[in-house]
Write a protein that holds these residues in place. Structure first.
Motif, PDB file in Angstrom:
ATOM      1  N   VAL A 121      -2.852   6.560 -37.715  1.00 49.34           N
ATOM      2  CA  VAL A 121      -2.488   7.473 -38.724  1.00 49.34           C
ATOM      3  C   VAL A 121      -1.032   8.078 -38.138  1.00 49.34           C
ATOM      4  CG1 VAL A 121      -3.097   9.796 -39.428  1.00 49.34           C
ATOM      5  CG2 VAL A 121      -4.810   8.228 -39.342  1.00 49.34           C
ATOM      6  N   TYR A 122      -0.917   8.759 -36.694  1.00 50.14           N
ATOM      7  CA  TYR A 122       0.204   9.081 -36.142  1.00 50.14           C
ATOM      8  C   TYR A 122       1.408   8.251 -36.454  1.00 50.14           C
ATOM      9  CZ  TYR A 122       3.415  10.508 -33.040  1.00 50.14           C
ATOM     10  OH  TYR A 122       4.743  11.026 -32.607  1.00 50.14           O
ATOM     11  N   ALA A 123       1.350   7.373 -35.939  1.00 46.99           N
ATOM     12  CA  ALA A 123       2.271   6.204 -35.801  1.00 46.99           C
ATOM     13  C   ALA A 123       2.721   5.793 -37.262  1.00 46.99           C
ATOM     14  CB  ALA A 123       2.079   5.154 -35.254  1.00 46.99           C
ATOM     15  N   PHE A 124       1.712   5.636 -38.184  1.00 43.17           N
ATOM     16  CA  PHE A 124       2.284   5.630 -39.747  1.00 43.17           C
ATOM     17  C   PHE A 124       3.150   6.681 -40.284  1.00 43.17           C
ATOM     18  CE2 PHE A 124       1.594   5.199 -44.291  1.00 43.17           C
ATOM     19  CZ  PHE A 124       2.048   3.835 -44.231  1.00 43.17           C
ATOM     20  N   VAL A 125       2.513   7.892 -39.954  1.00 40.04           N
ATOM     21  CA  VAL A 125       3.238   9.142 -40.666  1.00 40.04           C
ATOM     22  C   VAL A 125       4.535   9.162 -39.848  1.00 40.04           C
ATOM     23  CG1 VAL A 125       3.185  11.778 -40.663  1.00 40.04           C
ATOM     24  CG2 VAL A 125       1.101  10.321 -41.285  1.00 40.04           C
ATOM     25  N   ASP A 126       4.535   9.162 -38.538  1.00 41.24           N
ATOM     26  CA  ASP A 126       5.971   9.498 -37.998  1.00 41.24           C
ATOM     27  C   ASP A 126       6.794   8.238 -38.427  1.00 41.24           C
ATOM     28  OD1 ASP A 126       7.396  10.817 -35.911  1.00 41.24           O
ATOM     29  OD2 ASP A 126       7.313   8.677 -35.058  1.00 41.24           O
ATOM     30  N   GLY A 127       6.503   7.036 -38.492  1.00 38.04           N
ATOM     31  CA  GLY A 127       7.538   6.074 -38.906  1.00 38.04           C
ATOM     32  C   GLY A 127       7.916   6.198 -40.502  1.00 38.04           C
ATOM     33  N   SER A 128       6.988   6.625 -41.217  1.00 36.89           N
ATOM     34  CA  SER A 128       7.331   6.654 -42.590  1.00 36.89           C
ATOM     35  C   SER A 128       8.276   8.049 -42.830  1.00 36.89           C
ATOM     36  CB  SER A 128       5.828   7.347 -43.450  1.00 36.89           C
ATOM     37  OG  SER A 128       4.953   6.135 -43.234  1.00 36.89           O
ATOM     38  N   LEU A 129       8.120   8.941 -42.153  1.00 38.68           N
ATOM     39  CA  LEU A 129       9.234  10.031 -42.189  1.00 38.68           C
ATOM     40  C   LEU A 129      10.474   9.578 -42.056  1.00 38.68           C
ATOM     41  CD1 LEU A 129       6.886  13.130 -41.200  1.00 38.68           C
ATOM     42  CD2 LEU A 129       7.709  12.605 -43.394  1.00 38.68           C
ATOM     43  N   GLN A 130      10.379   8.737 -40.772  1.00 36.49           N
ATOM     44  CA  GLN A 130      11.777   8.323 -40.412  1.00 36.49           C
ATOM     45  C   GLN A 130      12.511   7.363 -41.366  1.00 36.49           C
ATOM     46  OE1 GLN A 130      13.403   9.579 -37.920  1.00 36.49           O
ATOM     47  NE2 GLN A 130      15.459   8.411 -38.534  1.00 36.49           N
ATOM     48  N   VAL A 131      11.477   6.465 -42.111  1.00 40.48           N
ATOM     49  CA  VAL A 131      11.886   5.384 -42.917  1.00 40.48           C
ATOM     50  C   VAL A 131      12.723   6.314 -44.351  1.00 40.48           C
ATOM     51  CG1 VAL A 131      11.314   3.591 -44.718  1.00 40.48           C
ATOM     52  CG2 VAL A 131      10.752   3.333 -42.266  1.00 40.48           C
ATOM     53  N   TRP A 132      11.827   7.377 -44.694  1.00 36.12           N
ATOM     54  CA  TRP A 132      12.314   8.229 -45.757  1.00 36.12           C
ATOM     55  C   TRP A 132      13.599   8.642 -45.583  1.00 36.12           C
ATOM     56  CZ3 TRP A 132      13.743  13.262 -46.502  1.00 36.12           C
ATOM     57  CH2 TRP A 132      13.694  13.514 -48.063  1.00 36.12           C
ATOM     58  N   THR A 133      13.852   9.124 -44.455  1.00 34.28           N
ATOM     59  CA  THR A 133      15.284   9.777 -44.011  1.00 34.28           C
ATOM     60  C   THR A 133      16.317   8.696 -44.072  1.00 34.28           C
ATOM     61  OG1 THR A 133      14.203  11.414 -42.522  1.00 34.28           O
ATOM     62  CG2 THR A 133      16.531  10.892 -42.132  1.00 34.28           C
ATOM     63  N   ALA A 134      15.944   7.492 -43.594  1.00 30.92           N
ATOM     64  CA  ALA A 134      17.036   6.220 -43.575  1.00 30.92           C
ATOM     65  C   ALA A 134      17.374   6.078 -44.818  1.00 30.92           C
ATOM     66  CB  ALA A 134      16.512   5.213 -42.623  1.00 30.92           C
ATOM     67  N   LEU A 135      16.467   5.954 -45.936  1.00 26.81           N
ATOM     68  CA  LEU A 135      16.642   5.396 -47.260  1.00 26.81           C
ATOM     69  C   LEU A 135      17.396   6.602 -48.008  1.00 26.81           C
ATOM     70  CD1 LEU A 135      13.174   3.401 -47.969  1.00 26.81           C
ATOM     71  CD2 LEU A 135      15.415   2.342 -47.456  1.00 26.81           C
ATOM     72  N   VAL A 136      17.059   7.660 -47.796  1.00 30.36           N
ATOM     73  CA  VAL A 136      17.468   8.778 -48.676  1.00 30.36           C
ATOM     74  C   VAL A 136      19.264   8.658 -48.097  1.00 30.36           C
ATOM     75  CG1 VAL A 136      17.774  11.295 -48.665  1.00 30.36           C
ATOM     76  CG2 VAL A 136      15.452  10.009 -49.118  1.00 30.36           C
ATOM     77  N   GLU A 137      19.455   8.586 -46.907  1.00 29.90           N
ATOM     78  CA  GLU A 137      20.862   8.638 -46.421  1.00 29.90           C
ATOM     79  C   GLU A 137      21.714   7.506 -46.365  1.00 29.90           C
ATOM     80  OE1 GLU A 137      22.424  11.569 -45.631  1.00 29.90           O
ATOM     81  OE2 GLU A 137      20.462  12.891 -45.765  1.00 29.90           O
ATOM     82  N   ALA A 140       3.342  -0.199 -36.063  1.00 29.97           N
ATOM     83  CA  ALA A 140       2.235   0.239 -35.200  1.00 29.97           C
ATOM     84  C   ALA A 140       1.102   0.624 -35.892  1.00 29.97           C
ATOM     85  CB  ALA A 140       3.054   1.149 -34.317  1.00 29.97           C
ATOM     86  N   GLY A 141       1.472   1.511 -36.935  1.00 33.59           N
ATOM     87  CA  GLY A 141       0.137   2.170 -37.694  1.00 33.59           C
ATOM     88  C   GLY A 141      -0.563   1.039 -38.347  1.00 33.59           C
ATOM     89  N   ILE A 142       0.296   0.227 -39.116  1.00 34.46           N
ATOM     90  CA  ILE A 142      -0.392  -0.967 -39.865  1.00 34.46           C
ATOM     91  C   ILE A 142      -1.186  -1.754 -39.196  1.00 34.46           C
ATOM     92  CG2 ILE A 142       0.146  -2.789 -41.376  1.00 34.46           C
ATOM     93  CD1 ILE A 142       2.430  -1.249 -42.598  1.00 34.46           C
ATOM     94  N   MET A 143      -0.488  -2.296 -37.944  1.00 32.22           N
ATOM     95  CA  MET A 143      -1.271  -3.134 -36.992  1.00 32.22           C
ATOM     96  C   MET A 143      -2.517  -2.572 -36.565  1.00 32.22           C
ATOM     97  SD  MET A 143       1.982  -5.291 -35.021  1.00 32.22           S
ATOM     98  CE  MET A 143       0.893  -5.940 -34.164  1.00 32.22           C
TER      99      MET A 143
END
Length: 192
Positions: free
Chosen positions: A54-70, A90-93
């Motif tokens: 859960v932690y890895a997925f949430v952390d990664g999702s927030l970072q991907v969101w930032t990259a896509l927005v910018e 890491a979260g999905i695996m």
């Protein structure tokens, strides 16, 4: 202004406009650390797997969101995207293979921490001329790499010791990200 300075200014712009994402990532890491500290000793490694996923997925999702927005304003948005993709993968695996053994989980977390640490240090080096406090990101990256190396060098560590090490790492990393996000919030950028 050379291309390195322009790139660094872009990255500072991305991070300062989205300082709150770093804040959320830091808070998520602190919460993850506290959750692990409060697990009863008799809890199984499967609980650790779930919480980590859960932690890895949430952390990664927030970072991907930032990259896509910018992505339109940031030429090197792919670095931010890769940084987040490591966490999402890491979260999905973790969810795809919930019956991981303690040693497999240990190496899994170690590789994730080392990859994340390297990307954090690269980002900090690119930002060093643009922000004050980039050392916090470097420290976070070094802690990630050292943590990953520690886990790889001690694969037979007991599950409860592993939980405490992971909890401490997550807490320290979270505090560093919260401090960095608050520093980035205060940066005023030229509108040029």
């Amino acid at each position: 202004m050379d291309s390195t300075e322009a790139l660094a200014k872009q990255m500072v712009g991305v991070l300062s406009r989205n300082w709150w994402v770093l804040l959320l990532r830091g808070i998520a890491s602190i919460v993850f650390g506290f959750m692990l500290w409060t697990l009863p000793a008799e809890e199984s490694i499967e609980t650790l797997v779930l919480v980590f996923g859960v932690y890895a997925f949430v952390d990664g999702s927030l970072q991907v969101w930032t990259a896509l927005v910018e992505r339109k304003d940031h030429d090197n948005w792919i670095v931010l995207l890769l940084w987040g993709a490591v966490g999402i993968a890491a979260g999905i695996m973790t969810f795809a293979v919930p019956d991981l053994t303690a040693i497999a989980l240990l190496f899994y977390i170690a590789i994730w921490a080392i990859a994340k640490g390297i990307l954090e240090i690269v980002t900090a080096i690119r930002l060093r001329k643009e922000i004050i406090g980039e050392w916090l990101l470097i420290v976070g990256g070094l802690i990630s790499i050292l943590f990953g190396g520690f886990l790889m060098s001690n694969p037979m560590a007991g599950a409860s010791a592993l939980v405490w090490v992971i909890a401490t790492y997550a807490f320290v990393f979270g505090v560093l990200f919260v401090v960095l996000s608050l520093k980035l919030k205060g940066i005023k950028l030229d509108s040029r």
